[in-house]
Write an enzyme that holds these catalytic residues in place. Structure first.
Site, mmCIF file in Angstrom:
data_model
loop_
_atom_site.group_PDB
_atom_site.id
_atom_site.type_symbol
_atom_site.label_atom_id
_atom_site.label_comp_id
_atom_site.label_asym_id
_atom_site.label_seq_id
_atom_site.Cartn_x
_atom_site.Cartn_y
_atom_site.Cartn_z
ATOM 1 N N ARG A 3 0.813 -1.226 0.000
ATOM 2 C CA ARG A 3 0.000 0.000 0.000
ATOM 3 C C ARG A 3 0.844 1.273 0.000
ATOM 4 O O ARG A 3 0.431 2.290 0.559
ATOM 5 C CB ARG A 3 -0.970 0.025 1.182
ATOM 6 N N ARG A 31 -3.208 6.795 0.930
ATOM 7 C CA ARG A 31 -3.724 8.016 1.565
ATOM 8 C C ARG A 31 -2.756 8.716 2.507
ATOM 9 O O ARG A 31 -2.980 9.866 2.867
ATOM 10 C CB ARG A 31 -5.020 7.693 2.313
ATOM 11 N N ARG A 46 -6.299 11.434 -6.159
ATOM 12 C CA ARG A 46 -7.507 10.679 -5.825
ATOM 13 C C ARG A 46 -8.742 11.585 -5.903
ATOM 14 O O ARG A 46 -9.780 11.201 -6.419
ATOM 15 C CB ARG A 46 -7.315 10.114 -4.421
ATOM 16 N N ASP A 81 -6.593 -2.863 -7.716
ATOM 17 C CA ASP A 81 -7.167 -3.523 -6.544
ATOM 18 C C ASP A 81 -7.441 -4.982 -6.888
ATOM 19 O O ASP A 81 -7.667 -5.320 -8.053
ATOM 20 C CB ASP A 81 -8.464 -2.832 -6.110
ATOM 21 N N TYR A 105 -15.024 -11.765 -0.506
ATOM 22 C CA TYR A 105 -15.713 -10.522 -0.898
ATOM 23 C C TYR A 105 -16.846 -10.804 -1.892
ATOM 24 O O TYR A 105 -17.908 -10.183 -1.827
ATOM 25 C CB TYR A 105 -14.723 -9.526 -1.516
#
Ligand code: CP3
Length: 344
Positions: A27, A31, A40, A77, A153
Site C-alpha cells: 500500500r 492516503r 484521488r 485492486d 468478498y
C-alpha cells in the site's frame, strides 16, 4: 526483462543474500501521501483511478519519486477481477468495497466464464506506462488476490470480520463454492499472464484472509488453488518471479510451500521470527514483516523493531516490507527514517 540489469529486488527474489535488503511497502501508494490524496480527489471514484492509466501510473510512481523504493507496485485492486467477471462493484467512501453478492447458483450463473479483457485493458496500459517510466534498477510488481480472499468478498459483497458468508457457502454447497474457486483460479492466472505480458517483473498473490481457515480448509481453499495458479503462470512464463502472501497462515506456511512453487513468501507481523527463518527462509526468499503499527508509532519502537527484523532475516534472501499495508495516518517522516535504518 532479461535484457535489463537486475536491481536488488529481483536479485533477492532469485535467492541472493544481499548486504542491504531491497525495500518496498505494501500500500505504498495511498492516503498517507498528500500527492496521492490530490490525484484521488481529481479522479473522482477509486475505481476511476484504477481504470485511468494516466492517473494510475502517476500514483504508482509517486512513492518511487519520493522515497526511491526498490520496487513499484501497480496501482489497482484485487477486486477488479470479479468486476471483470461481471460482478457489480463499487467503493463506499470511508468504508470500503461493496459487491452484489454471489452466494447461490442463480447468481453464479450470471458471472462470466472468462474475464472481459477490454475492461482490464487500462490496467495493462498502466503497466506499460509505469515500466517505461521506471529506471532499470526499480522493479515493477503486478498482483492479484488469491481465490479464497477474493471469494470472501464475492460471496459476502463486502469485507466481513469472520468470513462467515464464504465459510457457510463452502460448508453448505462445496460444489458451488468449488466452481467459484475454479473460476477464480483460471481467470487469476490469465490476469497475471496479461500483466507479465505487459511488462511487470514480478507478481504478488495476496491471500489476506488465509489465516481465517483451519488446516484442512486451508489446504483445500488456499493451497490447492494457489498451486494451480502458479503452475499455470509458469507454463506461460517459466521465469516469472512470484511472491505468495498467505497472511496469517503462520505455522502452516511450510505446507503451503510444499505445493505452491513461489519464489518468495510474505510474512505477517505476528509470525514467530525464529520459526520463519528456520522453516521458511531456509527454503525461499522471505518478505516482511515490520508491524505497520510500529511504523506509525515511530521513535524508539521503530528503531528496535527494524533492528529485530534485520537481525532475524538480514543474513538470508530477504525483501524488507511491512507485515501488512501501511496505515493511512502514518507520518511521512517515519517512512523516511525507516529507509535510513534499512539502507545505512
Ligand atoms: O499496495 C499498493 O500500493 C497497490 C495497490 C493496492 C490497493 N489494494 C489499493 C487500494 C493493492 C495491492 C490492494 C490489494 C487489496 N485490496 C487487498 C489485499 C491486500 C490487503 O490489504 O490485505 C484487499 C483485501 C483489497 C480490497 C480492498 N480495497 C479493501 C478492503 C479496501 C478498503 C480498505 C481501505 O484500505 O480503504 C480497498 C480500497 C483500496 N485499495 C484503497 C487503496 C489505495 C483505498 C481507497 C481510497 O483511496 O479511498
Amino acid at each position: 526483462m532479461t535484457t535489463r540489469e537486475q536491481g536488488l529486488f529481483l536479485r533477492a527474489l532469485s535467492g541472493e543474500s544481499l548486504s542491504r535488503p531491497p525495500i518496498w511497502m505494501m500500500r505504498q501508494a495511498g492516503r498517507y501521501l498528500p500527492e496521492y490524496r490530490e490525484v484521488r480527489a481529481r479522479a473522482g471514484g477509486f475505481l476511476d483511478l484504477c481504470y485511468t492509466p494516466d492517473l494510475a501510473a502517476e500514483v504508482t510512481m509517486q512513492p518511487i519519486r519520493r522515497f526511491g523504493f526498490d520496487a513499484a507496485i501497480l496501482f489497482s485492486d484485487i477486486l477488479v477481477l470479479p468486476h471483470a467477471l461481471g460482478q457489480k462493484l463499487w467503493f463506499v467512501e470511508g468504508e470500503g468495497p461493496r459487491l452484489e453478492p454471489v452466494a447461490d447458483a442463480a447468481r453464479f450463473g450470471e458471472i462470466r466464464a472468462e474475464i472481459d479483457q477490454d475492461k482490464l485493458a487500462p490496467v495493462y496500459e498502466t503497466v506499460r506506462r509505469v515500466r517505461a517510466a521506471l529506471s532499470d534498477e526499480t522493479a515493477l510488481i503486478g498482483f492479484c488476490g488469491a481465490p479464497w480472499t477474493v471469494a470472501t468478498y464475492m460471496v459476502a459483497g463486502r469485507g466481513t470480520p469472520d468470513k462467515g458468508p464464504a465459510k457457510a457457502l463452502f460448508r453448505d454447497d462445496p460444489a458451488l463454492f468449488g466452481a467459484m474457486i475454479d473460476r477464480l483460479v483460471e481467470n487469476s492466472a490469465t490476469y497475471l499472464i496479461g500483466q507479465l505480458d505487459a511488462g511487470v517483473d514480478a507478481v504478488q498473490i495476496f491471500d489476506s484472509w488465509a489465516g481465517s481457515l483451519e488446516k484442512a480448509d486451508f489446504l483445500r481453499w488456499c493451497v490447492r488453488p494457489m498451486a494451480e495458479i502458479v503452475a499455470r503462470v509458469r507454463a506461460r512464463h517459466p521465469e516469472a518471479r512470484i511472491i505468495g502472501f498467505p497472511r496469517g497462515a503462520g505455522e502452516l506456511i511450510p505446507l503451503y510451500l510444499d505445493a505452491v512453487k513461489v519464489d518468495a513468501v510474505g510474512l505477517e507481523s505476528e509470525i514467530d521470527r525464529d520459526f520463519a527463518r528456520d522453516a521458511i527462509q531456509s527454503r525461499v526468499t522471505v518478505q516482511g514483516n515490520l508491524d505497520p503499527l510500529t511504523l506509525r508509532a515511530g521513535g524508539e519502537a521503530l528503531e528496535r523493531e527494524v533492528a529485530a527484523v534485520l537481525a532475524a532475516f538480514g543474513a538470508g534472501p530477504f525483501v524488507f516490507n511491512l507485515g501488512h499495508g501501511i496505515l493511512p495516518d502514518t507520518p511521512i517522516a517515519h517512512v523516511e527514517r525507516l529507509l535510513e535504518l534499512v539502507r545505512n
